[in-house]
Design a protein around this motif. Structure first.
Motif, PDB file in Angstrom:
ATOM      1  N   ILE A 121       0.840  -1.199   0.000  1.00 32.39           N
ATOM      2  CA  ILE A 121       0.000   0.000   0.000  1.00 32.39           C
ATOM      3  C   ILE A 121       0.874   1.247   0.000  1.00 32.39           C
ATOM      4  N   ALA A 122       0.260   2.352  -0.418  1.00 33.15           N
ATOM      5  CA  ALA A 122       0.990   3.609  -0.493  1.00 33.15           C
ATOM      6  C   ALA A 122      -0.007   4.746  -0.333  1.00 33.15           C
ATOM      7  N   PHE A 123       0.524   5.932  -0.026  1.00 35.03           N
ATOM      8  CA  PHE A 123      -0.323   7.116  -0.128  1.00 35.03           C
ATOM      9  C   PHE A 123      -0.557   7.367  -1.605  1.00 35.03           C
ATOM     10  N   THR A 124      -1.801   7.496  -2.010  1.00 34.39           N
ATOM     11  CA  THR A 124      -2.047   7.826  -3.399  1.00 34.39           C
ATOM     12  C   THR A 124      -2.645   9.221  -3.471  1.00 34.39           C
ATOM     13  N   THR A 182      -3.886   0.804  -2.861  1.00 32.06           N
ATOM     14  CA  THR A 182      -2.951  -0.161  -3.426  1.00 32.06           C
ATOM     15  C   THR A 182      -2.301   0.414  -4.674  1.00 32.06           C
ATOM     16  N   ILE A 183      -1.312  -0.283  -5.172  1.00 36.95           N
ATOM     17  CA  ILE A 183      -0.569   0.189  -6.321  1.00 36.95           C
ATOM     18  C   ILE A 183      -1.396  -0.064  -7.587  1.00 36.95           C
ATOM     19  N   PHE A 184      -1.587   0.932  -8.388  1.00 34.72           N
ATOM     20  CA  PHE A 184      -2.351   0.853  -9.625  1.00 34.72           C
ATOM     21  C   PHE A 184      -3.747   0.279  -9.400  1.00 34.72           C
ATOM     22  N   GLY A 185      -4.291   0.548  -8.222  1.00 34.07           N
ATOM     23  CA  GLY A 185      -5.674   0.168  -7.966  1.00 34.07           C
ATOM     24  C   GLY A 185      -5.948  -1.327  -7.962  1.00 34.07           C
ATOM     25  N   ARG A 186      -4.919  -2.150  -7.818  1.00 31.32           N
ATOM     26  CA  ARG A 186      -5.153  -3.592  -7.735  1.00 31.32           C
ATOM     27  C   ARG A 186      -5.878  -3.895  -6.434  1.00 31.32           C
ATOM     28  N   GLU A 213       1.913   0.439 -15.716  1.00 34.65           N
ATOM     29  CA  GLU A 213       2.167  -0.449 -14.583  1.00 34.65           C
ATOM     30  C   GLU A 213       3.448  -1.277 -14.769  1.00 34.65           C
ATOM     31  N   LEU A 270       7.846  -0.533  -5.343  1.00 37.86           N
ATOM     32  CA  LEU A 270       6.935  -0.010  -6.356  1.00 37.86           C
ATOM     33  C   LEU A 270       6.012   1.052  -5.761  1.00 37.86           C
ATOM     34  N   SER A 271       5.669   0.859  -4.467  1.00 44.18           N
ATOM     35  CA  SER A 271       4.756   1.805  -3.821  1.00 44.18           C
ATOM     36  C   SER A 271       5.325   3.224  -3.844  1.00 44.18           C
ATOM     37  N   TYR A 277       4.803   4.650  -7.302  1.00 42.63           N
ATOM     38  CA  TYR A 277       3.378   4.890  -7.529  1.00 42.63           C
ATOM     39  C   TYR A 277       2.882   6.098  -6.747  1.00 42.63           C
ATOM     40  N   SER A 278       3.366   6.224  -5.500  1.00 42.43           N
ATOM     41  CA  SER A 278       2.980   7.379  -4.680  1.00 42.43           C
ATOM     42  C   SER A 278       3.355   8.679  -5.366  1.00 42.43           C
ATOM     43  N   THR A 303       1.199   9.393  -8.487  1.00 38.21           N
ATOM     44  CA  THR A 303      -0.168   9.873  -8.265  1.00 38.21           C
ATOM     45  C   THR A 303      -0.192  11.218  -7.553  1.00 38.21           C
ATOM     46  N   PHE A 304       0.925  11.593  -6.923  1.00 39.15           N
ATOM     47  CA  PHE A 304       0.976  12.852  -6.177  1.00 39.15           C
ATOM     48  C   PHE A 304       0.885  14.040  -7.124  1.00 39.15           C
ATOM     49  N   THR A 357      -1.668   7.725 -14.407  1.00 42.43           N
ATOM     50  CA  THR A 357      -1.479   6.282 -14.275  1.00 42.43           C
ATOM     51  C   THR A 357      -2.431   5.516 -15.178  1.00 42.43           C
TER      52      THR A 357
END
Lengths: 781, 160
Positions: free
Chosen positions: A189-192, A202-206, B41, B55-56, B59-60, B63-64, B70
């Motif tokens: 998980i990450a801050f999106t 989650t990453i890329f909405g998975r 992806e 990867l997180s 991705y963070s 999207t920031f 994405t």
């Protein structure tokens, strides 16, 4: 060094922050994002303090404490600031439970059971029992909100196994994100997004199931709100009682708090107060314990086969029947197949019953990999010493992982490996198929299936070229060993393993840098027809490196180590004292049954393939759930599970743990030690008069050197070298992946969400493929 | 899915270029966005693995910043300014006209993959509002008709 907080002088340690120093001295500073297992983050700003000679209001969590600092925490100006900060946080967090005028009255009923999906009102929050926001708001005295609440209106996320997410409650403290990445090394998980749209995701909405999530539940335990909640154990409210015990599903034996309500274990929560294992609990221990233990199919009463049918009887009748029946057989016709999930006490009593009372030395463990490894080590005189521990892993300079699936067999172990890597360890993966830990490795070599021996031999040869081993040359085995190496050409090894020469030297070079290394090997080496050869060649490597520790076989079953220590291993009495009378090991018992040499069996779990024991005349089976063996058993005895008895377990690295009783067994089921004592007494045996399992443990500690405090001998030197195999490929026998189980029952058979998780990761065949499922359940030993 | 050989070549090249930088992630994201019009992806996974980063983290960051997408965007990204000054000059009408012409809401992409419509916070054209920006070209002093005619011109030229 000292600092002063609100006029109280407290000591500080080098490198501590103000918050850490305050916590060490039991001074409360409110926080929501700081967590003692995580580095400072500074997100919530609730820990702001005033410091003399410092500008503004620095956060205590990220401000280093320096000698002589004067800190003001509990004063008007600071409290007012914190109150306003908390109010800002509460704008987006449903807070009717905090500003309610009935708050004081509801404290007593707050922890009651509840059923509600979406959390909009106070009594529906899964954190209603222990809520950090409530604690902080209580401390700051928040009783009103001037700003109206803004409900985010995000959809509930309930489509993943094991836990639900309601990010409408999330305050973005980041504990879950940091826990997942920094401690577990997963990063699912990450801050999106940014600013108002920020959400943990989650990453890329998975989905979590498709993504990297390993469902360890560390995020739930870290969350200060009720945003994350375990599906299986959020409805029952406040527990009636709780005990500190362990999880027994794998040999890591993580410390767990078992919560009891209405006479059953309703939740298992990692014991965060225990330094060891607090951070290692995984999908099995965190989520599967209640569902696995409370299935309605648990056996309730002893059963005896009368006229072809199993009928319930009293324990007295069952014991008498077993006693009378066993007397019809000669001692050497009786065999004991022992479950590696029994407590040390039960195993000790089984050894007593078998070897001393009945006089049968046919006793062995029901296990494949663990039995092979421990038998090997016991024969070499090394099983009795203390083994390489989890701490050795965390502090290692290099770690080599060979043919294992620890992400699924020991999901806690990757956490230790992540910690080691953070501390600078080099992680090397040597595997003949895909290893889930590839992201956590510094070097990975994919070897050709069947070439592991060649890989180890070539590595040995390279090490021998670069290390002086004068003292090893004295060994009897050295000449043969040397000769076997001379015949090995590196180019042949490169050809058959597929590992390049530069990869070999990189690995060899890394291993030579330090003796603080660990080689871990998993049960996939059982595909080799002679897996002990691989253990021997690993021993070669460690011997040449001059390491007396550093080998970790990833033992699978919960207490396989403990029951071997306690005498349920062929050829050894408790504490690895050689048994002077020889008996049959597992495989010889199986052939003995076919030949008619072994006629009666006492089996303590039903995971054995039925064809292995077909032909036995009398079978006593003690188990917890019905199994395939039931149709062959003459007597079935209902046993208690680990949460229903007290006793001791020994983890893979030799740590002894207390099991504590959290609930009563169903029906008239008994702890295994009482069952064995009952049989022993009926056979006229002495030494089965115990008041409790503690009495048995005392007897073990008094009579067996191995169990005495500090009684374990030091690690013996590895004074042995094994001739290496010729280069080439070994024909492997394919085996099903190991699935985690307890007392013979795979956990996923009773826990639907685990089945989903394991299916998704191809650890078990999909349910629709019925024939394949049947195949998987047949444990081919 | 894994990146194709050509994609890998490109990603390896930007990884190489970024290796000397203090904060390589932003540089790499910009290059990826420019080349492929979105952060894909499998590309992000390849980059994360190559950099040894989770990867997180990639991705963070992706999207920031609104600059990075994405999901795939259209060939033309139309950003209509919704800053306070443009707003006071009726930028909402400009936005609605473009919405109606393209038949998409902001944040969406047309079916033919030609246009993506977005609202933007201030794009720094306060002296010439209402304004919009299409693939880096600024259009100022707009009214609804003018905005639509610009879109029409792009469509008329076959999107070239």
């Amino acid at each position: 060094m000292k600092i002063t907080i609100d006029g109280v002088e407290i000591p500080i340690k080098e490198g501590q922050t103000i918050l850490e120093a305050a916590r060490d001295s039991d001074i409360y500073i409110p926080t929501l994002c700081a967590h003692k297992e995580l580095p400072a983050f500074g997100a919530c700003r609730l820990c702001v303090v005033k410091v003399d000679k410092m500008r503004g209001f620095p956060p205590a969590c990220s401000t280093p404490a320096t000698d002589g600092m004067i800190v003001h925490s509990d004063e008007k100006e600071v409290r007012k600031l914190r109150r306003n900060i908390l109010r800002l946080i509460l704008i987006e967090h449903p807070h009717s439970c905090i500003v309610c005028s009935e708050r004081a009255d509801c404290e007593s009923i707050r922890g009651g059971p509840v059923k509600a999906g979406r959390i909009t009102g106070c009594s529906m929050c899964p954190n209603r029992e222990t809520c950090e926001i409530r604690e902080v708001s209580h401390y700051l005295g928040i009783s009103d909100m001037e700003i109206p609440m803004e409900y985010k209106g995000l959809p509930l996320e309930r489509y993943d196994p094991f836990f639900d997410r309601d990010y409408n409650l999330c305050i973005l403290c980041g504990r879950c994100v940091r826990m997942c990445q920094q401690i577990r090394g997963v990063g699912a998980i990450a801050f999106t997004k940014r600013s108002h749209n920020t959400k943990v995701g989650t990453i890329f909405g998975r989905t979590h199931l498709e993504g990297a999530c390993r469902f360890c539940g560390a995020c739930i335990d870290a969350c200060p709100t009720g945003a994350l909640s375990p599906k299986g154990s959020k409805w029952h409210g406040k527990a009636d009682s709780s005990v500190e015990s362990i999880c027994t599903f794998c040999s890591m034996n993580c410390a767990m708090v078992l919560e009891e309500k209405w006479g059953r274990v309703m939740a298992a929560i990692p014991d965060r107060n225990k330094e060891y294992s607090r951070a290692y609990a995984c999908v099995y221990g965190r989520f599967c314990i209640p569902a696995f233990l409370n299935d309605p199919n648990r056996l309730h009463y002893p059963l005896i086969r009368k006229g072809g049918r199993l009928s319930p009887v009293s324990w007295e009748e069952a014991f008498r029947y077993i006693g009378d029946s066993l007397k019809r057989f000669a001692p050497e016709e009786i065999g004991f197949l022992v479950s590696p999930y029994l407590t040390n006490e039960s195993a000790y009593l089984l050894n007593k019953l078998s070897r001393d009372v009945i006089g049968s030395h046919n006793i062995d463990m029901i296990s494949k990999f663990g039995r092979m490894v421990i038998q090997y080590l016991a024969e070499k005189g090394r099983a009795s010493s203390s083994w390489t521990t989890l701490e050795d892993v965390e502090k290692a300079d290099w770690i080599m992982l060979i043919n294992n699936d620890m992400v699924f067999t020991h999901p806690g172990m990757p956490v230790a490996i992540h910690k080691a890597r953070e501390n600078g360890a080099r992680i090397m993966i040597v595997d003949d198929s895909k290893n889930e830990l590839e992201v956590e490795s510094d070097m990975q070599v994919r070897i050709e299936p069947g070439s592991l021996r060649t890989f180890l031999a070539a590595l040995t040869k390279l090490l021998m070229n670069n290390i002086k081993v004068t003292e090893l040359e004295e060994l009897d085995s050295f000449i043969d060993f040397r000769r076997s190496l001379d015949g090995l050409k590196l180019i042949d090894a490169v050809r058959s393993t597929g590992v390049l020469e530069k990869q070999f030297s990189a690995i060899e070079g890394t291993m030579r840098t330090s003796k603080k290394g660990v080689i871990m090997v998993g049960s996939r080496i059982m595909e080799d027809p002679v897996p002990t050869q691989i253990l021997g060649e690993i021993n070669n490597v460690l011997t040449i490196l001059g390491m007396d520790r550093g080998f970790i076989p990833l033992l699978e079953e919960g207490n396989i180590r403990g029951i071997a220590d306690s005498g349920c291993i062929n050829g050894f009495r408790p504490g690895y004292v050689r048994d002077r009378t020889s008996g049959k090991d597992y495989l010889r018992m199986i052939t003995g049954i076919r030949r008619g040499d072994v006629q009666a069996l006492f089996i303590s779990e039903g995971s054995i393939p039925p064809e292995h024991i077909r032909g036995a005349k009398f079978i006593v089976l003690s188990e917890i759930y019905p199994t395939d063996l039931d149709s062959m058993a003459d007597v079935i005895l209902p046993s208690a599970v680990f949460s229903e008895e007290s006793g001791h377990y020994t983890s893979f690295d030799g740590r002894v743990w207390n099991l504590r009783k959290a609930a009563e067994p169903p029906g008239s089921a008994l702890p295994e030690w009482k069952i064995i004592s009952g049989i022993g007494k009926n056979l006229g045996g002495d030494g089965f008069e115990y008041g409790s399992s503690e009495d048995i443990w005392k007897e073990m500690e008094e009579n067996i050197d191995f169990f005495k405090k500090d009684g374990r001998p030091p690690v013996p030197e590895r004074k042995e070298l094994l001739s290496v195999s010729e280069p080439g490929s070994i024909h492997l026998s394919e085996q099903m992946p190991y699935v985690v189980r307890y007392r013979g029952t795979p956990i996923h058979e009773l826990v639907e969400d685990l089945r989903t998780y394991l299916e998704e990761n191809d650890r078990i065949p999909r349910e629709e493929d019925e024939s394949a499922v049947e195949e998987a359940q047949r444990e081919v030993v | 899915m894994a990146p194709s050989t050509e994609e890998k070549q490109f990603l390896d090249k930007i990884l190489e270029e970024a290796s000397q930088l203090d904060s390589p992630v932003m540089f790499i994201l910009h290059k990826m966005q420019n080349e492929y019009r979105s952060i894909k992806e499998d590309h992000a996974e390849y980059i994360a693995r190559s950099m040894g980063k989770p990867l997180s983290e990639i991705y963070s960051a992706a999207t920031f910043y609104d600059e990075f997408k994405t999901s795939p965007t259209g060939k033309y990204v139309v950003k209509v300014c919704r800053g306070i000054v443009c707003h006071s000059r009726n930028s909402i009408q400009v936005l609605n006209a473009v919405r109606a012409r393209l038949d998409i809401d902001d944040g969406e992409t047309t079916k033919d993959g030609l246009f993506t419509l977005e609202e933007a916070s201030c794009i720094g054209q306060c002296d010439g509002g209402p304004a919009m920006i299409i693939n880096g070209t600024v259009f100022r002093d707009l009214d609804p008709d003018l905005a639509v005619s610009i879109i029409d011109r792009i469509i008329g030229s076959g999107g070239a």
